[in-house]
Design a protein around this motif. Structure first.
Motif, PDB file in Angstrom:
ATOM      1  N   THR A   1      51.240  38.905   9.849  1.00 20.60           N
ATOM      2  CA  THR A   1      51.268  40.583   9.937  1.00 20.60           C
ATOM      3  C   THR A   1      49.680  41.364  10.266  1.00 20.60           C
ATOM      4  OG1 THR A   1      53.196  41.132   9.012  1.00 20.60           O
ATOM      5  CG2 THR A   1      51.800  42.865   8.949  1.00 20.60           C
TER       6      THR A   1
ATOM      7  N   ASP B   1      48.950  39.369  13.849  1.00 20.90           N
ATOM      8  CA  ASP B   1      49.712  39.772  14.832  1.00 20.90           C
ATOM      9  C   ASP B   1      50.006  41.781  15.303  1.00 20.90           C
ATOM     10  OD1 ASP B   1      49.854  37.429  15.333  1.00 20.90           O
ATOM     11  OD2 ASP B   1      51.468  36.792  14.787  1.00 20.90           O
TER      12      ASP B   1
ATOM     13  N   ARG C   1      52.784  44.857  16.934  1.00 20.85           N
ATOM     14  CA  ARG C   1      52.226  43.572  17.838  1.00 20.85           C
ATOM     15  C   ARG C   1      53.325  43.837  18.829  1.00 20.85           C
ATOM     16  NH1 ARG C   1      56.917  39.166  15.512  1.00 20.85           N
ATOM     17  NH2 ARG C   1      57.589  40.511  16.551  1.00 20.85           N
TER      18      ARG C   1
ATOM     19  N   ASP D   1      49.851  41.524  21.690  1.00 18.09           N
ATOM     20  CA  ASP D   1      50.611  41.105  22.730  1.00 18.09           C
ATOM     21  C   ASP D   1      50.224  41.358  23.391  1.00 18.09           C
ATOM     22  OD1 ASP D   1      51.578  39.823  19.965  1.00 18.09           O
ATOM     23  OD2 ASP D   1      53.530  40.155  20.103  1.00 18.09           O
TER      24      ASP D   1
END
Length: 679
Positions: free
Chosen positions: A462, A465, A532, A536
């Protein structure tokens, strides 16, 4: 080749290699020893010569320099230095305060009692250090090890012995060794004063700390304490032990019916707690001498902790050891940077002891026949269980316990039979009041949410990401469900028509603040780690607006921001009310974390309501001195925020900051929080 012969040859060759290696190593060590510098010459100068930086040796036909100048030839500093080295060496080997096995069973359980369990005798080992004596039999360190059989009077002699700094500076015999503790501390050399002072601190514990941590039977503890100090004869104005609402457990009685000595570490912990909050003239003088901080209270805390370690409280499962461990943990410094502070060691020890005693099993709990022992262990289990969950989410640690580690329900208490209810019966204990009001049920439900948050948020994946959007939304739904079901029952109501006492006010404010702090923790995690899905996309170099659910993510972040800000304002308002009534000065750090978390968020956002959190921490500093530094740090953050709010992943939803005045001029209406209540 025969296997036995092969093994023998292998063993022989291995032995030869070991011998060759040992011989070579010995030669190398011998050669290395030749190159080492000679040992440092021992400084044997007396105190007077050391201060004047002259040699303290005697030439033929002449006196020493100190004696020729009519200075006393004493060696207090050298003795203190040697004693310090011995103590440092002692910490590297087994403890010297040997005790008999205190492994006691709970009344009614299947465990073997101390009388039945065979244990080899372990005579107390004499201390390896040289003790120093003062007037009226005061020794430090103690001339004899403290054991479970040590009389309470002798225990008080050790607890109230002079501070170690008296020896480090080498006081002359004519000076008071108690000088560091104020002008009245010299009376601690009188046994009668020590006993009266100890009983006064015990009363402070039951008046202030016991209301928040009801782990002891007050009447039973008082009676045993007085009998241990004054003998079997009841003292004037002392209620007999039979006035307790609960009968005295048989395990606490000697064959002749007299109470056994109370566990030394338990007495030391209760007395240390009392010293944190006591307004005894001795402690007032101590604080006046030491910048409003009690050095005596600090010494008592350290000695209680050391005594618990020496008596193996953290290692041997017993009911007393569980209670001692749970009382030591919140007594310590609440700063994670403090080497002697709150690090969860004693809490973790209490949980391990409870698991060893199998208190987490409903079947074991049902076999405890004595209602007093059973009630204490049930409360101890749930205190440890809840504290473990909240500590994990506050300090970003994984919890020790999980939802399937126990099968008992502390809040399902059977009704009292009508024939046992008397009109003149005493009021329910604080533990029973909390059970009746449903605080435990609500706290347990929120603790389960806190455990889930800890296991999902505080992990390396966590942190690197980000928080998955579905995980974040799940936590938001869980907190919303808890608010709808429990907050209006256990939180602070929007009106104050009823007059609340200290216990009711602090309990309700703590339950209310515990819920709101969860939103602040969730906001901080989002700001530190981000979402996240967004992370990303940014790692690939694509703009954030390409996300198909970008609007949903921003709406979610905005919701978290609003709830966290509302929670921080709510906590600030509650802290303001408690501070204005002087309650935080008498609180055992129940609202401490809430004030810090809310204060940090309000300071980062440049909100003037942070003044309530700062003032609350300043009031906390009476018993927890580290709170002054924490208040100063929040004030510093607020000062920086006047130049502009700086957030990380949550910067896009940060509220606009209006012009504000200097932090010293902040003046906030402490009752304004009621208008923002969300029940």
């Amino acid at each position: 080749m025969d296997p036995a012969q092969s093994a023998a040859e292998s063993s022989g060759s291995a032995s030869q290699v070991f011998n060759l290696t040992s011989t070579s190593m010995q030669n190398q060590i011998h050669e290395l020893a030749k190159t080492l510098p000679p040992p440092r010459k021992q400084n044997t100068a007396c105190d007077a010569c050391r201060a004047r930086k002259v040699k303290c040796n005697q030439l033929p036909g002449q006196d020493k320099h100190c004696l020729s100048k009519n200075y006393p030839c004493t060696h207090y500093v050298q003795q203190a230095t040697s004693e310090k080295k011995r103590n440092a060496a002692a910490t590297k080997r087994p403890r010297t305060l040997s005790v008999h096995n205190p492994h006691s069973s709970l009344p009614g359980s299947s465990r073997t009692s101390p009388e039945q369990a065979p244990s080899p005798p372990h005579p107390p080992i004499s201390p390896p250090y040289q003790t120093t004596a003062f007037g009226n039999g005061i020794y430090y360190p103690p001339p004899h090890p403290i054991t479970l059989q040590t009389p309470t009077r002798d225990l008080l002699t050790y607890l109230f012995s002079p501070p170690t700094s008296s020896f480090a500076r080498g006081y002359a015999p004519v000076a008071s060794p108690y000088g560091d503790w104020g002008e009245m501390a010299s009376r601690l050399s009188e046994e009668s004063f020590r006993m009266e002072f100890a009983l006064d601190l015990v009363e402070v514990f039951f008046q202030i700390v016991h209301t928040r941590l009801p782990l002891l039977n007050p009447a039973h503890f008082r009676a045993r304490m007085r009998v241990n100090l004054y003998g079997p004869q009841q003292q004037p104005n002392t209620p007999p032990a039979t006035t307790s609402r609960f009968p005295s457990p048989k395990s606490d009685l000697l064959p002749n019916g007299a109470p056994k000595p109370i566990h030394p570490a338990l007495i030391a912990t209760v007395i240390a707690w009392g010293a944190k909050f006591s307004e005894h003239p001795l402690l007032i003088a101590d604080r006046a001498r030491n910048n409003q901080q009690s050095l005596l209270a600090k010494a008592l805390i350290n000695r209680a902790r050391d005594l618990a370690e020496d008596l193996k409280v953290h290692r041997i499962p017993s009911a007393d050891h569980v209670v001692i461990a749970l009382l030591i943990e919140p007594m310590q410094s609440q700063s994670m940077e403090d080497s002697n502070g709150f690090h969860g060691f004693w809490l973790g020890s209490a949980i391990r002891l409870l698991l060893d005693l199998q208190i987490n099993h409903k079947s074991v709990m049902a076999n405890i026949q004595d209602p007093e022992a059973r009630g204490t262990m049930i409360f101890a289990w749930w205190m440890a269980c809840l504290a473990d969950a909240y500590r994990s989410v506050y300090y970003r640690r994984k919890p020790m316990l999980d939802d399937d580690d126990y099968d008992i329900d502390f809040y399902t208490v059977g009704p009292i039979p009508p024939d046992e209810i008397e009109s003149h019966a005493p009021q329910p204990s604080p533990r029973e009041q909390l059970e009746f009001l449903g605080y435990y049920r609500a706290s347990h439900a929120l603790a389960r949410v806190a455990r889930q948050m800890s296991r999902q948020l505080w992990r390396p994946a966590t942190e690197s990401d980000g928080i998955p959007l579905d995980v974040l939304c799940n936590f938001m739904n869980l907190l919303g469900d808890w608010r709808d079901e429990h907050l209006h029952h256990v939180g602070v109501p929007s009106n104050f028509e009823a007059e609340w006492d200290f216990v009711s006010a602090v309990t309700a404010c703590a339950s209310d603040a515990t819920y709101h702090i969860m939103w602040i923790i969730l906001f901080n995690a989002c700001d530190d780690f981000g979402i996240r899905e967004v992370n990303d996309l940014l790692r690939t170099g694509s703009p954030g607006n390409l996300l198909p659910n970008a609007a949903q993510i921003e709406a979610t972040k905005k919701k978290v921001m609003e709830e966290a800000l509302h929670g921080a304002l709510r906590i600030a308002g509650l802290a303001g009310v408690l501070t204005s009534n002087g309650y935080l000065r008498l609180d055992s750090a129940v609202m401490h974390v809430s004030c810090i978390q809310a204060g940090n968020l309000l300071a980062r956002l440049g909100r003037p309501e942070v003044a309530n959190c700062i003032n609350g921490l300043q009031q906390y500093s009476y018993a927890y001195e580290e709170c002054s530094d924490q208040a100063a740090e929040i004030r510093r953050i607020y000062g920086q925020a006047t130049l502009g709010v700086e957030l990380n992943h949550m910067a896009s939803v940060a509220p606009r900051m209006s012009p504000i005045a200097d932090v010293n001029a902040m003046n906030v209406d402490q009752s304004a929080f009621a208008s923002g209540y969300r029940g």
